[in-house]
Design a protein around this motif. Structure first.
Motif, PDB file in Angstrom:
ATOM      1  N   GLU A  21      49.784  44.070  41.394  1.00 17.27           N
ATOM      2  CA  GLU A  21      51.032  43.337  41.238  1.00 17.27           C
ATOM      3  C   GLU A  21      52.222  44.265  41.519  1.00 17.27           C
ATOM      4  OE1 GLU A  21      51.281  40.105  40.569  1.00 17.27           O
ATOM      5  OE2 GLU A  21      49.120  39.809  40.358  1.00 17.27           O
ATOM      6  N   PRO A  22      53.346  43.753  41.949  1.00 12.51           N
ATOM      7  CA  PRO A  22      53.585  42.360  42.337  1.00 12.51           C
ATOM      8  C   PRO A  22      52.992  42.086  43.719  1.00 12.51           C
ATOM      9  CG  PRO A  22      55.559  43.664  42.712  1.00 12.51           C
ATOM     10  CD  PRO A  22      54.552  44.578  42.078  1.00 12.51           C
ATOM     11  N   TYR A  62      53.567  40.917  35.852  1.00 10.78           N
ATOM     12  CA  TYR A  62      53.109  40.147  37.005  1.00 10.78           C
ATOM     13  C   TYR A  62      54.335  39.515  37.665  1.00 10.78           C
ATOM     14  CZ  TYR A  62      48.124  40.085  35.690  1.00 10.78           C
ATOM     15  OH  TYR A  62      46.844  40.428  35.402  1.00 10.78           O
TER      16      TYR A  62
END
Ligand SMILES: [Ca+2]
Ligand SMILES: [Ca+2]
Ligand SMILES: [Ca+2]
Length: 300
Positions: free
Chosen positions: A253-254, A279
């Motif tokens: 992530e991201p 996230y």
């Protein structure tokens, strides 16, 4: 005196005389002597035969003993060995019985100990559950105390110089998209949280853990005031501070997932690593809990 008279006189001495009287019908003295000699020889022959037979019998008996003695000794040795082996087997059986009895007793003791430990462990589990419930109550009381002191509005938690609202503490079912979440925070006199210190990150992570009961999926996450809406992959907090610290993002992530991408940030509970909690998700489509922050300095 002539030879005939000498022979008659010699035969007249001893038993020759008697024999002469009995067999006077015509036998001569020389015939008696021959007969006696033959009888004597026969006796000698019989005596020799008896001696030879005796010697042979002794030899046969001795040979028989020589033949049978080793076999008998071997049999006796084998019998002795078998007797010893039988004794050893009986002793081993007795030892095995004693060992089995000891093992059975030890097994019963271990089973009792295990049962007791299970009872004790169950007691600890109940105490742990009670302590968790008490901790949650104390946290609520702390929040209420902070509120009553006038530092934070009702429903907010106080930490350092800010007050925090975790929406799941008010409702575990209500979720909103990022924009509506921010509107709710503004209506409460605050805004979405700006995490700008490691201490604040730890505070957020610990409180999320208590509020979502260990759920770790991003669907149980909380919106925060961080987006890359203006410029893709340039993450900026709502106070216009650019986030340059990459360590708070979870692995992968991201990722700006999907054709429309993902431009709003959320935080989750990650017990294995409380630092990797962020996230990116879809600001309008996804509905989550949200986290508001209100500085206490605004009230002073
Ligand atoms: Ca902050
Ligand atoms: Ca993005
Ligand atoms: Ca993502």
């Amino acid at each position: 005196m002539d030879n005939g008279q000498r022979k008659t006189n010699n035969c007249s001495n001893g038993h020759f005389r008697l024999s002469h009287q009995v067999f006077s019908g015509g036998y001569t003295c020389s015939k008696y002597r021959l007969l006696l000699l033959c009888l004597g020889l026969l006796n000698v022959v019989l005596l020799i035969s008896a001696v030879v037979i005796g010697i042979k019998c002794a030899q046969i008996r001795q040979n028989s003993l020589h033949v049978s003695h080793p076999a008998a000794a071997q049999l006796l040795n084998q019998l002795h060995d078998l007797h010893n082996n039988h004794s050893d087997v009986i002793m081993a059986e007795e030892d095995a019985k004693r060992a089995l009895e000891t093992a059975v007793i030890n097994h019963a003791m271990l089973r009792d100990q295990l049962q007791q430990k299970k009872i004790i462990n169950d007691g600890y589990q109940k105490q742990l559950e009670a302590l968790r419930t008490e901790r949650t109550t104390l946290l609520s009381n702390i929040s209420a105390l902070e509120s009553s002191c006038g530092k934070c509005p009702s429903g907010f938690l106080h930490f350092n110089t800010s007050c925090y609202f975790f929406s799941s503490s008010e409702s575990s079912t209500v979720k909103k998209n990022w924009h509506d979440s921010r509107t709710d925070c503004i209506n409460r006199g605050s805004d979405l949280i700006v995490i700008d210190s490691p201490e604040e990150q730890a505070f957020v992570s610990n409180n999320i853990k208590n509020m979502v009961s260990g759920r770790m999926s991003w669907q149980s996450g909380f919106w925060v005031g961080l987006t890359d809406i203006e410029t893709e992959d340039q993450w900026v907090w709502i106070n216009n501070v650019t986030e340059v610290e990459p360590r708070y993002w979870d692995e992968g992530e991201p990722n700006n997932h999907g054709p429309d991408g993902e431009d709003c940030a959320l935080v989750i509970h990650r017990p294995s690593n409380p630092w990797k909690t962020r996230y990116d998700a879809k600001c309008k489509e996804h509905e989550l809990y949200w986290l508001c922050e209100k500085s206490t300095r605004h009230n002073q």
